[in-house]
Design a protein around this motif. Structure first.
Motif, PDB file in Angstrom:
ATOM      1  N   ASP A   1      35.530  47.378  44.058  1.00  0.00           N
ATOM      2  CA  ASP A   1      35.655  48.721  44.643  1.00  0.00           C
ATOM      3  C   ASP A   1      34.742  48.870  45.860  1.00  0.00           C
ATOM      4  OD1 ASP A   1      33.115  49.069  43.591  1.00  0.00           O
ATOM      5  OD2 ASP A   1      33.597  50.917  42.534  1.00  0.00           O
ATOM      6  N   ARG A   2      34.448  47.775  46.528  1.00  0.00           N
ATOM      7  CA  ARG A   2      33.542  47.794  47.678  1.00  0.00           C
ATOM      8  C   ARG A   2      34.039  48.643  48.834  1.00  0.00           C
ATOM      9  NH1 ARG A   2      33.640  41.469  49.015  1.00  0.00           N
ATOM     10  NH2 ARG A   2      33.396  41.491  46.772  1.00  0.00           N
ATOM     11  N   ARG A   3      35.323  48.993  48.847  1.00  0.00           N
ATOM     12  CA  ARG A   3      35.876  49.817  49.928  1.00  0.00           C
ATOM     13  C   ARG A   3      36.243  51.231  49.441  1.00  0.00           C
ATOM     14  NH1 ARG A   3      35.941  45.009  51.673  1.00  0.00           N
ATOM     15  NH2 ARG A   3      36.305  44.241  53.726  1.00  0.00           N
ATOM     16  N   GLY A   4      35.838  51.579  48.212  1.00  0.00           N
ATOM     17  CA  GLY A   4      36.069  52.937  47.723  1.00  0.00           C
ATOM     18  C   GLY A   4      37.116  53.057  46.636  1.00  0.00           C
ATOM     19  N   ASP A   5      38.001  52.083  46.515  1.00  0.00           N
ATOM     20  CA  ASP A   5      38.928  52.043  45.397  1.00  0.00           C
ATOM     21  C   ASP A   5      39.064  50.583  44.977  1.00  0.00           C
ATOM     22  OD1 ASP A   5      40.387  51.176  47.608  1.00  0.00           O
ATOM     23  OD2 ASP A   5      42.261  52.005  46.884  1.00  0.00           O
ATOM     24  N   HIS A   6      39.594  50.340  43.804  1.00  0.00           N
ATOM     25  CA  HIS A   6      39.705  48.977  43.291  1.00  0.00           C
ATOM     26  C   HIS A   6      40.838  48.245  43.999  1.00  0.00           C
ATOM     27  CE1 HIS A   6      36.852  49.445  39.988  1.00  0.00           C
ATOM     28  NE2 HIS A   6      37.286  50.701  39.968  1.00  0.00           N
TER      29      HIS A   6
ATOM     30  N   THR B   1      45.629  46.455  50.042  1.00  0.00           N
ATOM     31  CA  THR B   1      45.054  47.539  50.842  1.00  0.00           C
ATOM     32  C   THR B   1      45.937  48.760  50.666  1.00  0.00           C
ATOM     33  OG1 THR B   1      46.286  46.781  52.772  1.00  0.00           O
ATOM     34  CG2 THR B   1      44.021  46.035  52.592  1.00  0.00           C
ATOM     35  N   ASN B   2      45.556  49.598  49.747  1.00  0.00           N
ATOM     36  CA  ASN B   2      46.329  50.804  49.485  1.00  0.00           C
ATOM     37  C   ASN B   2      45.433  51.848  48.857  1.00  0.00           C
ATOM     38  OD1 ASN B   2      46.332  50.181  46.576  1.00  0.00           O
ATOM     39  ND2 ASN B   2      47.645  48.497  47.202  1.00  0.00           N
ATOM     40  N   LEU B   3      45.974  52.994  48.548  1.00  0.00           N
ATOM     41  CA  LEU B   3      45.177  54.073  47.959  1.00  0.00           C
ATOM     42  C   LEU B   3      45.194  54.059  46.440  1.00  0.00           C
ATOM     43  CD1 LEU B   3      46.143  56.927  50.418  1.00  0.00           C
ATOM     44  CD2 LEU B   3      44.085  55.504  50.422  1.00  0.00           C
ATOM     45  N   SER B   4      45.876  53.102  45.848  1.00  0.00           N
ATOM     46  CA  SER B   4      45.889  52.986  44.393  1.00  0.00           C
ATOM     47  C   SER B   4      44.801  52.013  43.963  1.00  0.00           C
ATOM     48  CB  SER B   4      47.251  52.481  43.924  1.00  0.00           C
ATOM     49  OG  SER B   4      47.455  51.166  44.384  1.00  0.00           O
ATOM     50  N   ASP B   5      44.515  51.979  42.673  1.00  0.00           N
ATOM     51  CA  ASP B   5      43.575  51.002  42.132  1.00  0.00           C
ATOM     52  C   ASP B   5      44.355  49.782  41.676  1.00  0.00           C
ATOM     53  OD1 ASP B   5      41.188  52.382  42.521  1.00  0.00           O
ATOM     54  OD2 ASP B   5      41.394  53.478  40.644  1.00  0.00           O
ATOM     55  N   ASP B   6      43.912  48.608  42.076  1.00  0.00           N
ATOM     56  CA  ASP B   6      44.514  47.338  41.696  1.00  0.00           C
ATOM     57  C   ASP B   6      43.452  46.510  40.980  1.00  0.00           C
ATOM     58  OD1 ASP B   6      46.810  48.120  43.099  1.00  0.00           O
ATOM     59  OD2 ASP B   6      46.115  47.174  44.947  1.00  0.00           O
ATOM     60  N   PHE B   7      43.805  45.926  39.851  1.00  0.00           N
ATOM     61  CA  PHE B   7      42.821  45.162  39.092  1.00  0.00           C
ATOM     62  C   PHE B   7      43.510  44.210  38.118  1.00  0.00           C
ATOM     63  CE2 PHE B   7      43.336  49.486  37.670  1.00  0.00           C
ATOM     64  CZ  PHE B   7      43.646  49.376  36.329  1.00  0.00           C
ATOM     65  N   ASN B   8      42.719  43.483  37.322  1.00  0.00           N
ATOM     66  CA  ASN B   8      43.187  42.509  36.327  1.00  0.00           C
ATOM     67  C   ASN B   8      44.043  41.398  36.920  1.00  0.00           C
ATOM     68  OD1 ASN B   8      43.708  45.414  34.475  1.00  0.00           O
ATOM     69  ND2 ASN B   8      42.086  43.996  33.941  1.00  0.00           N
ATOM     70  N   PRO B   9      43.614  40.735  37.983  1.00  0.00           N
ATOM     71  CA  PRO B   9      44.443  39.683  38.571  1.00  0.00           C
ATOM     72  C   PRO B   9      44.475  38.411  37.728  1.00  0.00           C
ATOM     73  CG  PRO B   9      42.326  39.723  39.660  1.00  0.00           C
ATOM     74  CD  PRO B   9      42.340  40.891  38.703  1.00  0.00           C
TER      75      PRO B   9
ATOM     76  N   ILE C   1      49.987  35.851  42.357  1.00  0.00           N
ATOM     77  CA  ILE C   1      48.988  36.538  41.545  1.00  0.00           C
ATOM     78  C   ILE C   1      49.674  37.731  40.894  1.00  0.00           C
ATOM     79  CG2 ILE C   1      46.835  37.861  41.598  1.00  0.00           C
ATOM     80  CD1 ILE C   1      46.082  36.099  44.084  1.00  0.00           C
ATOM     81  N   VAL C   2      49.485  37.891  39.603  1.00  0.00           N
ATOM     82  CA  VAL C   2      49.977  39.062  38.893  1.00  0.00           C
ATOM     83  C   VAL C   2      48.774  39.985  38.690  1.00  0.00           C
ATOM     84  CG1 VAL C   2      49.664  38.045  36.582  1.00  0.00           C
ATOM     85  CG2 VAL C   2      51.363  39.857  36.911  1.00  0.00           C
ATOM     86  N   PHE C   3      49.003  41.302  38.755  1.00  0.00           N
ATOM     87  CA  PHE C   3      47.893  42.236  38.629  1.00  0.00           C
ATOM     88  C   PHE C   3      48.393  43.590  38.156  1.00  0.00           C
ATOM     89  CE2 PHE C   3      49.550  42.595  42.893  1.00  0.00           C
ATOM     90  CZ  PHE C   3      49.447  43.929  43.237  1.00  0.00           C
ATOM     91  N   THR C   4      47.455  44.469  37.820  1.00  0.00           N
ATOM     92  CA  THR C   4      47.749  45.827  37.400  1.00  0.00           C
ATOM     93  C   THR C   4      47.512  46.770  38.563  1.00  0.00           C
ATOM     94  OG1 THR C   4      46.975  45.299  35.168  1.00  0.00           O
ATOM     95  CG2 THR C   4      47.169  47.634  35.725  1.00  0.00           C
ATOM     96  N   LYS C   5      48.441  47.715  38.763  1.00  0.00           N
ATOM     97  CA  LYS C   5      48.304  48.747  39.789  1.00  0.00           C
ATOM     98  C   LYS C   5      48.346  50.101  39.087  1.00  0.00           C
ATOM     99  CE  LYS C   5      50.384  48.477  43.807  1.00  0.00           C
ATOM    100  NZ  LYS C   5      49.268  48.574  44.755  1.00  0.00           N
ATOM    101  N   GLU C   6      47.393  50.973  39.428  1.00  0.00           N
ATOM    102  CA  GLU C   6      47.344  52.319  38.869  1.00  0.00           C
ATOM    103  C   GLU C   6      47.820  53.305  39.915  1.00  0.00           C
ATOM    104  OE1 GLU C   6      45.889  56.275  38.297  1.00  0.00           O
ATOM    105  OE2 GLU C   6      44.810  54.956  39.654  1.00  0.00           O
TER     106      GLU C   6
ATOM    107  N   ALA D   1      50.005  34.565  46.923  1.00  0.00           N
ATOM    108  CA  ALA D   1      48.560  34.319  46.892  1.00  0.00           C
ATOM    109  C   ALA D   1      47.844  34.766  48.158  1.00  0.00           C
ATOM    110  CB  ALA D   1      48.292  32.848  46.630  1.00  0.00           C
ATOM    111  N   ASP D   2      48.583  34.981  49.252  1.00  0.00           N
ATOM    112  CA  ASP D   2      47.963  35.464  50.486  1.00  0.00           C
ATOM    113  C   ASP D   2      48.017  36.989  50.615  1.00  0.00           C
ATOM    114  OD1 ASP D   2      50.625  35.960  51.088  1.00  0.00           O
ATOM    115  OD2 ASP D   2      50.668  34.653  52.848  1.00  0.00           O
ATOM    116  N   GLY D   3      48.518  37.684  49.580  1.00  0.00           N
ATOM    117  CA  GLY D   3      48.578  39.146  49.582  1.00  0.00           C
ATOM    118  C   GLY D   3      49.887  39.715  50.077  1.00  0.00           C
TER     119      GLY D   3
END
Length: 180
Positions: free
Chosen positions: A28-33, A50-58, A67-72, A84-86
């Motif tokens: 969360d170094r930029r304000g959101d996960h 790079t979005n306004l949602s929280d992304d985690f659990n990669p 990469i699979v991950f969770t988005k809130e 893998a490059d986003g």
């Protein structure tokens, strides 16, 4: 030989790339996960989402290509994949409840995850493209954080079915659940 690799307020859920050269994690170094990746020695950190949602659990695909991950979004969690490059971000689950903590099977064919689709947390598995979702646990407890065995024959997870959070394992089809 403990070596600190990051120097920010909140970094979590690290996962090695299959070749051991990189580590994906959320921060969360930029304000959101968001999801970041860095070289295994901590250098070359770069932000993948790079979005306004929280992304985690990669979690990496076994071939290191995705990469699979969770988005809130608005209090609801869904499972997404990205290259893998986003780039190439795609939504894998779609339902009215929350899906999270995904883990790719060692052969790349399946993704195990936790969900509250039936009113409490259980373990599910789906094909890597998001199709063919199957519920594996049905206990009235909190089952979460699934992880595949290297041979894809079993899934380990944590659960509070004994009153405490303990580690359990089951066959990949959801049978033969036992506490470790």
């Amino acid at each position: 030989n403990v070596v600190q690799l990051t120097y920010n307020d909140f970094n979590s859920h690290p996962a090695w790339s299959p070749d051991g050269e990189q580590i994906v994690f959320n921060s969360d170094r930029r304000g959101d996960h968001e999801i970041f990746v860095m070289n295994a020695d901590g250098t070359g950190s770069r932000q993948l989402t790079t979005n306004l949602s929280d992304d985690f659990n990669p979690s990496w695909s076994p071939d290191g290509e995705q990469i699979v991950f969770t988005k809130e979004l608005a209090g609801k969690y869904e499972i997404y994949t990205m290259d893998a490059d986003g780039t190439g971000v795609g939504k894998e689950t779609r339902n009215n409840n929350s899906d999270y903590v995904p883990d790719w099977s060692p052969d790349g064919e399946y993704i195990a995850f936790a969900s509250d689709r039936d009113g409490n947390n259980d373990i599910f598995v789906m094909d890597a493209d998001g199709s063919n979702v199957r519920q594996l646990t049905t206990d009235n407890s909190w089952d979460s954080f699934p992880a595949w065995s290297p041979d894809r024959e079993q899934i380990v997870f944590h659960s509070d079915r004994t009153g405490n959070f303990e580690i359990f394992v089951m066959d990949a089809d959801g049978s033969n659940v036992r506490q470790l």
